[in-house]
Design a protein around this motif. Sequence first.
Motif, PDB file in Angstrom:
ATOM      1  N   ALA A  63      35.240  39.611  33.282  1.00  0.00           N
ATOM      2  CA  ALA A  63      36.443  40.447  33.257  1.00  0.00           C
ATOM      3  C   ALA A  63      36.114  41.857  32.767  1.00  0.00           C
ATOM      4  O   ALA A  63      36.622  42.836  33.284  1.00  0.00           O
ATOM      5  CB  ALA A  63      37.509  39.799  32.376  1.00  0.00           C
ATOM      6  N   LYS A  64      35.243  41.972  31.763  1.00  0.00           N
ATOM      7  CA  LYS A  64      34.887  43.293  31.236  1.00  0.00           C
ATOM      8  C   LYS A  64      34.052  44.094  32.218  1.00  0.00           C
ATOM      9  O   LYS A  64      34.341  45.257  32.489  1.00  0.00           O
ATOM     10  CB  LYS A  64      34.108  43.141  29.929  1.00  0.00           C
ATOM     11  CG  LYS A  64      34.956  42.864  28.734  1.00  0.00           C
ATOM     12  CD  LYS A  64      34.099  42.796  27.481  1.00  0.00           C
ATOM     13  CE  LYS A  64      34.916  42.481  26.257  1.00  0.00           C
ATOM     14  NZ  LYS A  64      34.083  42.370  25.052  1.00  0.00           N
ATOM     15  N   LEU A  67      35.577  43.618  36.427  1.00  0.00           N
ATOM     16  CA  LEU A  67      36.949  44.069  36.679  1.00  0.00           C
ATOM     17  C   LEU A  67      37.393  45.211  35.769  1.00  0.00           C
ATOM     18  O   LEU A  67      38.454  45.775  35.961  1.00  0.00           O
ATOM     19  CB  LEU A  67      37.914  42.883  36.525  1.00  0.00           C
ATOM     20  CG  LEU A  67      37.640  41.692  37.447  1.00  0.00           C
ATOM     21  CD1 LEU A  67      38.574  40.550  37.105  1.00  0.00           C
ATOM     22  CD2 LEU A  67      37.808  42.088  38.898  1.00  0.00           C
ATOM     23  N   MET A 125      38.315  45.048  32.643  1.00  0.00           N
ATOM     24  CA  MET A 125      39.399  44.653  31.741  1.00  0.00           C
ATOM     25  C   MET A 125      38.875  44.628  30.304  1.00  0.00           C
ATOM     26  O   MET A 125      37.763  44.207  30.046  1.00  0.00           O
ATOM     27  CB  MET A 125      39.936  43.268  32.120  1.00  0.00           C
ATOM     28  CG  MET A 125      40.484  43.199  33.525  1.00  0.00           C
ATOM     29  SD  MET A 125      40.932  41.540  33.987  1.00  0.00           S
ATOM     30  CE  MET A 125      42.529  41.437  33.279  1.00  0.00           C
ATOM     31  N   TYR A 177      40.144  43.836  26.096  1.00  0.00           N
ATOM     32  CA  TYR A 177      41.181  43.347  25.191  1.00  0.00           C
ATOM     33  C   TYR A 177      41.743  44.531  24.405  1.00  0.00           C
ATOM     34  O   TYR A 177      40.993  45.424  23.974  1.00  0.00           O
ATOM     35  CB  TYR A 177      40.601  42.331  24.204  1.00  0.00           C
ATOM     36  CG  TYR A 177      40.539  40.928  24.758  1.00  0.00           C
ATOM     37  CD1 TYR A 177      41.701  40.196  25.001  1.00  0.00           C
ATOM     38  CD2 TYR A 177      39.311  40.329  25.009  1.00  0.00           C
ATOM     39  CE1 TYR A 177      41.645  38.920  25.487  1.00  0.00           C
ATOM     40  CE2 TYR A 177      39.248  39.045  25.508  1.00  0.00           C
ATOM     41  CZ  TYR A 177      40.417  38.335  25.748  1.00  0.00           C
ATOM     42  OH  TYR A 177      40.362  37.075  26.226  1.00  0.00           O
TER      43      TYR A 177
END
Length: 135
Positions: A90-91, A94, A96, A98
């Motif tokens: 995800a990091k 994509l 993304m 937290y």
Amino acid sequence: MKRVENKRPRRRPATGLKRKWVSRSALIGMILCMLGITACLQLKAHTHIALLNAAIETQNKALVDMDKTHRDMIADLDEIKNSDEMMKKAKFQLGMVYPDNDQVKYIDVKVRNEENDVNENVYLNPMISVLHIFK
């Protein structure tokens, strides 16, 4: 007086029937025919067994391939279930991240009318944008 000639002694009549029912050549022919039929039946049985063995081998190969595919899928599923791997993907793939603790998080709670909201519909949105070109 009569002269006695050398005569052969009379044969006695046969007490039992000693007739030959079947000649030797016919008996040998029947035995060879039976052996031939038996050999053909044995050959057919062995052929059937060989075909079944080939089918079993094919099924075993397919089973080994399916087992390998199953193990690969289980490994992929374990990789997907791993939350650390998901966070890394995800990091980096994509982008993304937290949110930090000091950041404010907003959650949209407004109720939308899904029947009339065409812009949010994933399937109709490209069609609507194409239709706007012709206006």
